[in-house]
Design a protein around this motif. Structure first.
Motif, PDB file in Angstrom:
ATOM      1  N   GLN A 120     -25.704 -34.620 -16.692  1.00  0.00           N
ATOM      2  CA  GLN A 120     -25.526 -34.618 -15.241  1.00  0.00           C
ATOM      3  C   GLN A 120     -24.999 -33.274 -14.752  1.00  0.00           C
ATOM      4  O   GLN A 120     -25.435 -32.765 -13.716  1.00  0.00           O
ATOM      5  N   LEU A 121     -24.074 -32.672 -15.499  1.00  0.00           N
ATOM      6  CA  LEU A 121     -23.529 -31.372 -15.090  1.00  0.00           C
ATOM      7  C   LEU A 121     -24.615 -30.298 -15.036  1.00  0.00           C
ATOM      8  O   LEU A 121     -24.611 -29.429 -14.160  1.00  0.00           O
ATOM      9  N   ARG A 122     -25.535 -30.350 -15.970  1.00  0.00           N
ATOM     10  CA  ARG A 122     -26.585 -29.329 -16.024  1.00  0.00           C
ATOM     11  C   ARG A 122     -27.420 -29.325 -14.745  1.00  0.00           C
ATOM     12  O   ARG A 122     -27.894 -28.278 -14.293  1.00  0.00           O
ATOM     13  N   ASP A 123     -27.581 -30.501 -14.150  1.00  0.00           N
ATOM     14  CA  ASP A 123     -28.406 -30.610 -12.946  1.00  0.00           C
ATOM     15  C   ASP A 123     -27.639 -30.341 -11.660  1.00  0.00           C
ATOM     16  O   ASP A 123     -28.239 -30.272 -10.588  1.00  0.00           O
ATOM     17  N   ARG A 124     -26.322 -30.189 -11.732  1.00  0.00           N
ATOM     18  CA  ARG A 124     -25.541 -29.975 -10.512  1.00  0.00           C
ATOM     19  C   ARG A 124     -25.633 -28.517 -10.073  1.00  0.00           C
ATOM     20  O   ARG A 124     -25.757 -27.605 -10.883  1.00  0.00           O
ATOM     21  N   ARG A 125     -25.536 -28.332  -8.749  1.00  0.00           N
ATOM     22  CA  ARG A 125     -25.654 -27.002  -8.159  1.00  0.00           C
ATOM     23  C   ARG A 125     -24.410 -26.697  -7.314  1.00  0.00           C
ATOM     24  O   ARG A 125     -23.457 -27.442  -7.315  1.00  0.00           O
ATOM     25  N   ALA A 126     -24.446 -25.591  -6.592  1.00  0.00           N
ATOM     26  CA  ALA A 126     -23.267 -25.120  -5.871  1.00  0.00           C
ATOM     27  C   ALA A 126     -22.706 -26.169  -4.927  1.00  0.00           C
ATOM     28  O   ALA A 126     -21.484 -26.360  -4.842  1.00  0.00           O
ATOM     29  N   ASP A 127     -23.568 -26.860  -4.204  1.00  0.00           N
ATOM     30  CA  ASP A 127     -23.085 -27.878  -3.268  1.00  0.00           C
ATOM     31  C   ASP A 127     -22.317 -28.969  -3.997  1.00  0.00           C
ATOM     32  O   ASP A 127     -21.322 -29.496  -3.469  1.00  0.00           O
ATOM     33  N   ASP A 128     -22.770 -29.332  -5.193  1.00  0.00           N
ATOM     34  CA  ASP A 128     -22.070 -30.343  -5.982  1.00  0.00           C
ATOM     35  C   ASP A 128     -20.690 -29.843  -6.394  1.00  0.00           C
ATOM     36  O   ASP A 128     -19.708 -30.585  -6.344  1.00  0.00           O
ATOM     37  N   ALA A 129     -20.615 -28.564  -6.797  1.00  0.00           N
ATOM     38  CA  ALA A 129     -19.320 -28.001  -7.183  1.00  0.00           C
ATOM     39  C   ALA A 129     -18.351 -28.038  -6.009  1.00  0.00           C
ATOM     40  O   ALA A 129     -17.168 -28.373  -6.173  1.00  0.00           O
ATOM     41  N   LEU A 130     -18.831 -27.703  -4.821  1.00  0.00           N
ATOM     42  CA  LEU A 130     -17.970 -27.655  -3.645  1.00  0.00           C
ATOM     43  C   LEU A 130     -17.507 -29.044  -3.208  1.00  0.00           C
ATOM     44  O   LEU A 130     -16.490 -29.170  -2.516  1.00  0.00           O
ATOM     45  N   ARG A 131     -18.214 -30.069  -3.635  1.00  0.00           N
ATOM     46  CA  ARG A 131     -17.783 -31.442  -3.330  1.00  0.00           C
ATOM     47  C   ARG A 131     -16.620 -31.869  -4.214  1.00  0.00           C
ATOM     48  O   ARG A 131     -15.938 -32.842  -3.896  1.00  0.00           O
ATOM     49  N   GLY A 132     -16.399 -31.164  -5.331  1.00  0.00           N
ATOM     50  CA  GLY A 132     -15.302 -31.519  -6.226  1.00  0.00           C
ATOM     51  C   GLY A 132     -15.404 -32.943  -6.730  1.00  0.00           C
ATOM     52  O   GLY A 132     -14.450 -33.719  -6.649  1.00  0.00           O
ATOM     53  N   ILE A 133     -16.534 -33.295  -7.300  1.00  0.00           N
ATOM     54  CA  ILE A 133     -16.814 -34.684  -7.655  1.00  0.00           C
ATOM     55  C   ILE A 133     -15.741 -35.252  -8.582  1.00  0.00           C
ATOM     56  O   ILE A 133     -15.116 -36.269  -8.282  1.00  0.00           O
ATOM     57  N   ASN A 134     -15.526 -34.599  -9.718  1.00  0.00           N
ATOM     58  CA  ASN A 134     -14.512 -35.086 -10.659  1.00  0.00           C
ATOM     59  C   ASN A 134     -13.101 -34.769 -10.173  1.00  0.00           C
ATOM     60  O   ASN A 134     -12.189 -35.580 -10.311  1.00  0.00           O
ATOM     61  N   ALA A 135     -12.925 -33.569  -9.610  1.00  0.00           N
ATOM     62  CA  ALA A 135     -11.595 -33.155  -9.168  1.00  0.00           C
ATOM     63  C   ALA A 135     -11.028 -34.124  -8.138  1.00  0.00           C
ATOM     64  O   ALA A 135      -9.834 -34.470  -8.181  1.00  0.00           O
ATOM     65  N   THR A 136     -11.853 -34.573  -7.212  1.00  0.00           N
ATOM     66  CA  THR A 136     -11.388 -35.485  -6.164  1.00  0.00           C
ATOM     67  C   THR A 136     -10.952 -36.816  -6.751  1.00  0.00           C
ATOM     68  O   THR A 136      -9.906 -37.372  -6.368  1.00  0.00           O
ATOM     69  N   ALA A 137     -11.717 -37.326  -7.701  1.00  0.00           N
ATOM     70  CA  ALA A 137     -11.362 -38.608  -8.327  1.00  0.00           C
ATOM     71  C   ALA A 137     -10.077 -38.476  -9.133  1.00  0.00           C
ATOM     72  O   ALA A 137      -9.196 -39.351  -9.073  1.00  0.00           O
ATOM     73  N   PHE A 138      -9.946 -37.392  -9.890  1.00  0.00           N
ATOM     74  CA  PHE A 138      -8.747 -37.227 -10.721  1.00  0.00           C
ATOM     75  C   PHE A 138      -7.502 -37.002  -9.852  1.00  0.00           C
ATOM     76  O   PHE A 138      -6.411 -37.464 -10.193  1.00  0.00           O
ATOM     77  N   ALA A 139      -7.670 -36.299  -8.728  1.00  0.00           N
ATOM     78  CA  ALA A 139      -6.542 -36.127  -7.808  1.00  0.00           C
ATOM     79  C   ALA A 139      -6.105 -37.474  -7.237  1.00  0.00           C
ATOM     80  O   ALA A 139      -4.904 -37.724  -7.065  1.00  0.00           O
ATOM     81  N   ARG A 140      -7.057 -38.329  -6.982  1.00  0.00           N
ATOM     82  CA  ARG A 140      -6.726 -39.663  -6.460  1.00  0.00           C
ATOM     83  C   ARG A 140      -5.989 -40.485  -7.511  1.00  0.00           C
ATOM     84  O   ARG A 140      -5.042 -41.218  -7.189  1.00  0.00           O
ATOM     85  N   VAL A 141      -6.402 -40.369  -8.771  1.00  0.00           N
ATOM     86  CA  VAL A 141      -5.694 -41.047  -9.864  1.00  0.00           C
ATOM     87  C   VAL A 141      -4.250 -40.562  -9.928  1.00  0.00           C
ATOM     88  O   VAL A 141      -3.311 -41.356 -10.013  1.00  0.00           O
ATOM     89  N   HIS A 142      -4.074 -39.246  -9.883  1.00  0.00           N
ATOM     90  CA  HIS A 142      -2.728 -38.689  -9.995  1.00  0.00           C
ATOM     91  C   HIS A 142      -1.843 -39.113  -8.832  1.00  0.00           C
ATOM     92  O   HIS A 142      -0.620 -39.268  -8.995  1.00  0.00           O
ATOM     93  N   ALA A 143      -2.428 -39.292  -7.655  1.00  0.00           N
ATOM     94  CA  ALA A 143      -1.663 -39.623  -6.452  1.00  0.00           C
ATOM     95  C   ALA A 143      -1.378 -41.114  -6.300  1.00  0.00           C
ATOM     96  O   ALA A 143      -0.762 -41.512  -5.300  1.00  0.00           O
ATOM     97  N   LEU A 144      -1.791 -41.939  -7.242  1.00  0.00           N
ATOM     98  CA  LEU A 144      -1.519 -43.372  -7.127  1.00  0.00           C
ATOM     99  C   LEU A 144      -0.014 -43.613  -6.978  1.00  0.00           C
ATOM    100  O   LEU A 144       0.800 -42.895  -7.545  1.00  0.00           O
TER     101      LEU A 144
END
Length: 245
Positions: free
Chosen positions: A67-91
């Motif tokens: 999945q990472l291989r197919d992601r492009r700049a717009d995907d990086a700027l969405r912070g797909i994993n970063a956003t989820a992990f930040a939400r986990v940390h903020a529980l």
């Protein structure tokens, strides 16, 4: 219990979420991220300690490379994993990671998002992303310095070096190395659940606050707790037990 990339078991004292793609070393794909968001929504509405683990003797071998291989700049700027992990940390309640086998790349970053990390002697942890032409962009560049210091983070992230459990303990990345990190994590979650939930949540908020906000935030959080019925009840029980000795 829910089926999918994340297997969720709800207990009286805690919630156990197991990354459940053992055939792919629990690689974190979009389905895993979606499941994490759904779980976070539940735990934001009804706080409980969360234990994170991986199936098959592995925490997570990384993000899903296909999945990472197919992601492009717009995907990086969405912070797909970063956003989820930040939400986990903020529980609101603590998150405890039980680490076995590989915790690499996105798996390491999910582990860094936990408040407490227990490791098996089998642990192999690190961020090999530069070898794949990317950086560790889901929290490692700022969470790891907070956990272990800038020098340790620079060493591991710039060399893509993998550390074992003993070195992770020495560097302060994990709290304990034990034969059964899941049992240790569950015991810790049960201990946390026996304490006052409001006090635990206040402590977690204070721990997350920047240094400049202390001691103001500690005093403000304590002011709320000083007025709580649970503080009155617990302190009264303590004094009564002491008087009976």
């Amino acid at each position: 219990m829910t089926a999918g990339a994340l297997r969720v078991e709800r207990h009286d004292a805690y919630v156990l979420a197991t990354l459940d793609r053992p055939e792919r070393r629990n690689a974190i794909d979009q389905a895993t991220i979606d499941d994490l968001h759904a779980l976070c929504a539940e735990l934001e509405a009804s706080p409980a300690p969360l234990v994170l683990a991986g199936a098959g003797g592995v925490f997570a071998g990384g993000a899903d490379i296909a999945q990472l291989r197919d992601r492009r700049a717009d995907d990086a700027l969405r912070g797909i994993n970063a956003t989820a992990f930040a939400r986990v940390h903020a529980l609101p309640m603590p998150v405890i990671a039980a680490l076995e086998g590989f915790a690499l790349g996105g798996g390491a970053e999910l582990a860094f998002a936990a408040d407490i990390r227990f490791a098996s002697p089998t642990l192999r942890l690190g961020n090999p992303e530069p070898g794949l032409g990317i950086l560790a962009a889901a929290g490692a560049t700022w969470r790891l310095p907070e956990i272990a210091g800038h020098g340790v983070a620079a060493d591991l992230l710039l060399t893509a070096r993998i550390v074992d459990a003993d070195e992770a303990l020495r560097l302060g990345i994990v709290s304990r190395v034990v034969d059964d990190p899941l049992a240790e994590a569950i015991a810790a979650a049960e201990q946390i659940a026996s304490l006052d939930a409001l006090a635990i949540q206040a402590t977690k908020r204070a721990l997350a606050a920047p240094r400049a906000e202390h001691p103001r935030i500690d005093c403000e959080e304590q002011a709320v707790l000083f007025e709580s019925p649970e503080k009155e009840r617990r302190m009264t029980e303590f004094l009564e037990r002491k008087a009976r000795r």
